[in-house]
Motif scaffolding. Sequence first.
Motif, PDB file in Angstrom:
ATOM      1  N   VAL A   1     -11.422  21.335  47.469  1.00  0.00           N
ATOM      2  CA  VAL A   1     -10.197  20.818  46.663  1.00  0.00           C
ATOM      3  C   VAL A   1      -9.146  21.025  47.409  1.00  0.00           C
ATOM      4  O   VAL A   1      -8.048  20.413  47.640  1.00  0.00           O
ATOM      5  CB  VAL A   1     -10.274  21.823  45.330  1.00  0.00           C
ATOM      6  N   ILE A   2      -9.182  22.454  48.106  1.00  0.00           N
ATOM      7  CA  ILE A   2      -7.860  22.884  49.245  1.00  0.00           C
ATOM      8  C   ILE A   2      -7.740  21.479  50.150  1.00  0.00           C
ATOM      9  O   ILE A   2      -6.599  21.108  50.118  1.00  0.00           O
ATOM     10  CB  ILE A   2      -8.022  24.022  49.897  1.00  0.00           C
ATOM     11  N   TRP A   3      -8.587  20.963  50.941  1.00  0.00           N
ATOM     12  CA  TRP A   3      -8.379  19.959  51.871  1.00  0.00           C
ATOM     13  C   TRP A   3      -7.948  18.902  51.145  1.00  0.00           C
ATOM     14  O   TRP A   3      -7.363  17.961  51.738  1.00  0.00           O
ATOM     15  CB  TRP A   3      -9.659  19.711  52.519  1.00  0.00           C
ATOM     16  N   ALA A   4      -8.718  18.608  49.771  1.00  0.00           N
ATOM     17  CA  ALA A   4      -8.245  17.333  49.056  1.00  0.00           C
ATOM     18  C   ALA A   4      -6.672  17.240  48.829  1.00  0.00           C
ATOM     19  O   ALA A   4      -5.821  16.323  49.228  1.00  0.00           O
ATOM     20  CB  ALA A   4      -8.953  17.204  47.931  1.00  0.00           C
ATOM     21  N   GLU A   5      -6.133  18.559  48.325  1.00  0.00           N
ATOM     22  CA  GLU A   5      -4.773  18.530  47.977  1.00  0.00           C
ATOM     23  C   GLU A   5      -4.044  18.394  49.225  1.00  0.00           C
ATOM     24  O   GLU A   5      -2.902  17.636  49.261  1.00  0.00           O
ATOM     25  CB  GLU A   5      -4.527  20.021  47.460  1.00  0.00           C
ATOM     26  N   SER A   6      -4.428  19.163  50.432  1.00  0.00           N
ATOM     27  CA  SER A   6      -3.735  19.067  51.493  1.00  0.00           C
ATOM     28  C   SER A   6      -3.629  17.468  52.098  1.00  0.00           C
ATOM     29  O   SER A   6      -2.644  17.061  52.453  1.00  0.00           O
ATOM     30  CB  SER A   6      -4.137  19.855  52.649  1.00  0.00           C
ATOM     31  N   SER A   7      -4.530  17.052  52.201  1.00  0.00           N
ATOM     32  CA  SER A   7      -4.917  15.446  52.443  1.00  0.00           C
ATOM     33  C   SER A   7      -3.780  14.416  51.810  1.00  0.00           C
ATOM     34  O   SER A   7      -3.381  13.512  52.150  1.00  0.00           O
ATOM     35  CB  SER A   7      -6.228  14.804  52.410  1.00  0.00           C
ATOM     36  N   LEU A   8      -3.726  14.915  50.295  1.00  0.00           N
ATOM     37  CA  LEU A   8      -3.146  13.811  49.411  1.00  0.00           C
ATOM     38  C   LEU A   8      -1.733  14.232  49.810  1.00  0.00           C
ATOM     39  O   LEU A   8      -0.969  13.180  49.618  1.00  0.00           O
ATOM     40  CB  LEU A   8      -3.320  14.257  48.046  1.00  0.00           C
ATOM     41  N   MET A   9      -1.199  15.292  50.011  1.00  0.00           N
ATOM     42  CA  MET A   9       0.121  15.376  50.525  1.00  0.00           C
ATOM     43  C   MET A   9       0.576  14.630  51.705  1.00  0.00           C
ATOM     44  O   MET A   9       1.708  14.101  51.933  1.00  0.00           O
ATOM     45  CB  MET A   9       0.242  16.988  50.973  1.00  0.00           C
ATOM     46  N   LEU A  10      -0.375  14.525  52.766  1.00  0.00           N
ATOM     47  CA  LEU A  10      -0.091  13.593  53.963  1.00  0.00           C
ATOM     48  C   LEU A  10       0.010  12.187  53.321  1.00  0.00           C
ATOM     49  O   LEU A  10       0.833  11.384  53.810  1.00  0.00           O
ATOM     50  CB  LEU A  10      -1.461  13.690  54.793  1.00  0.00           C
ATOM     51  N   VAL A  11      -0.994  11.646  52.217  1.00  0.00           N
ATOM     52  CA  VAL A  11      -0.761  10.213  51.804  1.00  0.00           C
ATOM     53  C   VAL A  11       0.487  10.246  51.117  1.00  0.00           C
ATOM     54  O   VAL A  11       1.143   9.212  51.356  1.00  0.00           O
ATOM     55  CB  VAL A  11      -1.901  10.070  50.842  1.00  0.00           C
ATOM     56  N   TRP A  12       0.883  11.266  50.162  1.00  0.00           N
ATOM     57  CA  TRP A  12       2.301  11.208  49.734  1.00  0.00           C
ATOM     58  C   TRP A  12       3.318  10.983  50.604  1.00  0.00           C
ATOM     59  O   TRP A  12       4.191  10.030  50.220  1.00  0.00           O
ATOM     60  CB  TRP A  12       2.446  12.534  48.780  1.00  0.00           C
ATOM     61  N   ASN A  13       3.192  11.738  51.574  1.00  0.00           N
ATOM     62  CA  ASN A  13       4.497  11.570  52.764  1.00  0.00           C
ATOM     63  C   ASN A  13       4.412  10.128  53.266  1.00  0.00           C
ATOM     64  O   ASN A  13       5.526   9.641  53.696  1.00  0.00           O
ATOM     65  CB  ASN A  13       4.429  12.767  53.698  1.00  0.00           C
ATOM     66  N   PHE A  14       3.358   9.590  53.524  1.00  0.00           N
ATOM     67  CA  PHE A  14       3.153   8.292  54.035  1.00  0.00           C
ATOM     68  C   PHE A  14       3.796   7.309  53.212  1.00  0.00           C
ATOM     69  O   PHE A  14       4.795   6.494  53.603  1.00  0.00           O
ATOM     70  CB  PHE A  14       1.651   7.870  54.372  1.00  0.00           C
ATOM     71  N   PHE A  15       3.486   7.292  51.737  1.00  0.00           N
ATOM     72  CA  PHE A  15       4.170   6.218  50.809  1.00  0.00           C
ATOM     73  C   PHE A  15       5.721   6.668  50.861  1.00  0.00           C
ATOM     74  O   PHE A  15       6.263   5.757  50.477  1.00  0.00           O
ATOM     75  CB  PHE A  15       3.358   6.447  49.593  1.00  0.00           C
TER      76      PHE A  15
ATOM     77  N   PRO B   1     -12.442  25.530  45.215  1.00  0.00           N
ATOM     78  CA  PRO B   1     -13.306  25.446  46.279  1.00  0.00           C
ATOM     79  C   PRO B   1     -12.427  24.945  47.481  1.00  0.00           C
ATOM     80  O   PRO B   1     -11.477  23.897  47.459  1.00  0.00           O
ATOM     81  CB  PRO B   1     -14.569  24.630  45.794  1.00  0.00           C
ATOM     82  N   THR B   2     -12.920  25.015  48.712  1.00  0.00           N
ATOM     83  CA  THR B   2     -12.549  24.696  50.027  1.00  0.00           C
ATOM     84  C   THR B   2     -12.230  23.200  49.922  1.00  0.00           C
ATOM     85  O   THR B   2     -11.240  22.715  50.606  1.00  0.00           O
ATOM     86  CB  THR B   2     -13.521  24.796  51.186  1.00  0.00           C
TER      87      THR B   2
END
Length: 537
Positions: free
Chosen positions: A407-421, A404-405
Amino acid sequence: MSKTTDKKTLTRELTLDDGDAAKPAGSLGIGGNLDPALDQAIQFEHSLTFLQACKLYPAAIGWSAFVSIGVIMLAFDPQLLGNLYAMPQFRKDFGYLYDGDYIISAPWQTGLSMGNPVGQVVGALAAGYPMERFGRKATFGTCVALTAALIFIQFFARSLSVLLVGELLGGLVLGCYAVIAPAYSSEVCPMAIRGILTSYVNLCFVIGQLLGNSVCAGTTKLGDHWAYSIPFALQWLWCLVILPGLFFVPESPWWLVRRGRLEEAEAVLRKLASERVDVRQTLAVIVETDRLEQELEMGSTYWDCFRGVNARRTEISVGVYCTQVLSGIYLINYGTYFFSLAGLDTDQAFQMGIGFLAVGFLGTIISWPLILRYGRRTIYNTGLSVLIVLQLVIGILDCIPGRPTAVIWAESSLMLVWNFFYDISIGPVCFVIISEASATRVRSKSIAVATAAQGALGCLMTIAIPYMINPDQANMQGKLGFFFGGLASLCFVWAFFRVPETKGRTYEELDILFERKVPMRKFAGYVIESDGGEHER
């Protein structure tokens, strides 16, 4: 001072206090008392705070940052190419129709994207020789001139085959910057600011990637070839900034000492430091460290990187650099494309791509006080463990039926968090470690080997990622989290046992710690006495 005077005599001359009789410089690694003037110089290095070092070495900071601009060019090119795959006009001019939309085939994506990692392998190894033969400054200037010439191929390319030639040739030169920048920064700055300025190389990577995303976001709606020609042309801007300044760049004092040009080394040190710094003492430490490394037979060839104690030091440099690839950093080059495949429209994908790199910029800056406070090993291992968890969570979310939408936004947001760390830990700290773990006599070659190894892994990822994410291939989407999370877990096990703490150590002290085979986890607490003894804190 005579240029024909040998280094041993010069060491004795440089370590004299007024009224003292000449006495040979001691060595921390051999035993016996350390010469008082050398001991004073080393104590001065240890006593400097970050702010004091900034006030005393403003020129060193400025020139280190200037040479690191080359890394911005290195990062801009692959990020630009990754964004072009998501640009409608580029896909229309160079791609083919698939399911109602234009795409660039996975084989061509692989071929085009290979320019940068292949360049890191060949260019990095090729940079080692001229850096030692002709110096850091001459090698850097030659690379900038070649980059300016090769951009013409990319700018005028109107077919994938011509663009491929431009990317491959350009990548060969761009790979040299990844070796020149950290080597130069580590050799012109005092210990108190060494970690920040070598980690600044990572910020230059982020700046280059962020500019690549931003430029493409601004031109993506153009309806002709200028949508992608303008981003290619902007690469000349950095060449125009660097070339005039090359006439004033100081050479590395460490390189000058190894070439026996001590008068020039002293003059360079005076340019890099304020008048309040006794550069003769600094030069004495450089000469003594070089003498110790010769005594310990550190060597200066590529073969020496894998011989004796250097093998352990090269392994560390290679390992921390390759961990960047194995933990998933090459996904950044496909960030915008990845977000568009995840279900975001073109504008949202470009905005998310810019946000992705903006948090990386912020993360790198936040890493600096952490590096000063906690050192290298703790930040590296802690950050890597967080990246593993985030990748696995992304993979789990992608398994939700129907995606669902939310989940798509959650995955994309977690990629931002991943890049921060990533940019608060293994991104910047990697460049600190590869600059400090290598012996000074083989530093350029050790960094070149690590860069080449990272580039070789990058080639594999460049081949694999288009096939893993393209809709006409595996179409893995967020399930890539399982793949990179698993690889990063293996890297964490290695890092826990093999990554040392190098914070607060002079290069001579690091030589001694490695020579005495001190366990990596004991580096931080190991005390070397100036009388030749040692103990743990």
